[in-house]
Design a protein around this motif. Structure first.
Motif, PDB file in Angstrom:
ATOM      1  N   LEU A 140     -40.241 138.611  15.689  1.00  0.00           N
ATOM      2  CA  LEU A 140     -39.897 137.839  14.503  1.00  0.00           C
ATOM      3  C   LEU A 140     -39.643 138.734  13.200  1.00  0.00           C
ATOM      4  CD1 LEU A 140     -39.317 134.970  12.944  1.00  0.00           C
ATOM      5  CD2 LEU A 140     -41.762 135.212  12.355  1.00  0.00           C
ATOM      6  N   TRP A 173     -35.109 128.245  10.150  1.00  0.00           N
ATOM      7  CA  TRP A 173     -36.264 127.574  10.522  1.00  0.00           C
ATOM      8  C   TRP A 173     -36.241 126.046  10.863  1.00  0.00           C
ATOM      9  CZ3 TRP A 173     -40.880 126.965   6.192  1.00  0.00           C
ATOM     10  CH2 TRP A 173     -41.821 126.329   6.804  1.00  0.00           C
ATOM     11  N   LEU A 195     -35.814 129.781  14.836  1.00  0.00           N
ATOM     12  CA  LEU A 195     -36.490 130.874  14.922  1.00  0.00           C
ATOM     13  C   LEU A 195     -37.857 130.279  15.287  1.00  0.00           C
ATOM     14  CD1 LEU A 195     -36.080 132.424  11.377  1.00  0.00           C
ATOM     15  CD2 LEU A 195     -35.296 133.477  13.545  1.00  0.00           C
ATOM     16  N   PHE A 215     -34.710 137.271  19.389  1.00  0.00           N
ATOM     17  CA  PHE A 215     -34.983 137.999  18.523  1.00  0.00           C
ATOM     18  C   PHE A 215     -34.451 139.308  18.369  1.00  0.00           C
ATOM     19  CE2 PHE A 215     -38.840 135.039  18.579  1.00  0.00           C
ATOM     20  CZ  PHE A 215     -38.676 134.374  17.333  1.00  0.00           C
TER      21      PHE A 215
END
Length: 233
Positions: A140, A173, A195, A215
């Motif tokens: 991340l 998000w 994410l 990612f």
């Protein structure tokens, strides 16, 4: 290789001699310590799942601060032209800035490892989800730093760069909430841009190559766009 090492040392020095880095790390550790203590004494459960999601949120908020001045500040001060008087390529400059910023994220993760050690001393945790959670946080962080570097490469104002990064992070998000409103097959496509959707399996002890690939792909795309943006100087 020697020129790249000099570039990397320059960027590392710029990162770790900045007061911003120490403020970010200090705030990160204070919030993490509070969350860990509260979770441990309330739940009496030897797990770091809540801590991982807390770090996830803090990365969204702190990475824009770490990356905002990487290129934007150099554009404003017109030091990029001076930098490129040396025989270095855009790829080397971007990669050096990326690794220097990512190293600060790694320092934050390493310091948070004290909570995992404490948990191991006080209880008998399942180490599988802990290792997978830290792997997810590293991936991340790698993706977020690349996006932050990209936005910093696009503008000459570090505040605007930080706001752009933060806006993109928040969109990625919550984008899955909008995805469920779309018809098939667009719903699955949009949801898979989230994410949180790709991070949650890592935090809960599952590792999927598709999540790791997401990612890594985001990081590579961010680096590629950063190089292209730097090339338009």
């Amino acid at each position: 290789m020697r020129r790249f090492a000099a570039l990397l040392l320059r960027e590392e020095r710029a990162i770790f001699t900045s007061s911003i880095a120490y403020v970010v790390v200090a705030v990160f550790l204070v919030i993490m310590g509070y969350t860990f203590t509260l979770t441990l004494f309330l739940s009496h459960s030897p797990t770091l799942v809540h801590l991982f999601f807390q770090i996830y949120v803090l990365f969204l908020l702190t990475v824009p601060i770490i990356t905002m001045r990487l290129v934007a500040e150099e554009r404003r001060l017109r030091t990029l032209e001076l930098l490129f008087t040396a025989p270095v390529s855009e790829v080397s400059v971007i990669f050096a800035k990326y690794l220097a910023s990512l190293s600060l994220v790694l320092v934050m993760l390493a310091l948070s490892g004290a909570y995992a050690i404490t948990l191991g001393i006080l209880g008998q945790p399942d180490w599988g989800p802990i290792w997978s959670g830290y792997l997810g946080l590293f991936l991340l962080g790698a993706a977020l730093v690349a996006i932050g570097l990209m936005t910093s490469s696009l503008v000459s104002n570090q505040i605007i760069a930080a706001l752009l990064s933060l806006s993109l992070f928040l969109l990625l998000w919550i984008i899955d909430h909008f995805g469920w409103l779309l018809p098939d097959p667009f719903d699955a496509l949009v949801v898979n841009l989230s994410l949180l959707v790709h991070f949650t399996p890592f935090a809960t002890g599952s590792i999927f190559l598709s999540d790791a690939g997401f990612f890594i792909s985001v990081a590579l795309l961010g680096l590629f766009l950063s190089v292209r943006a730097l090339g338009r100087r």
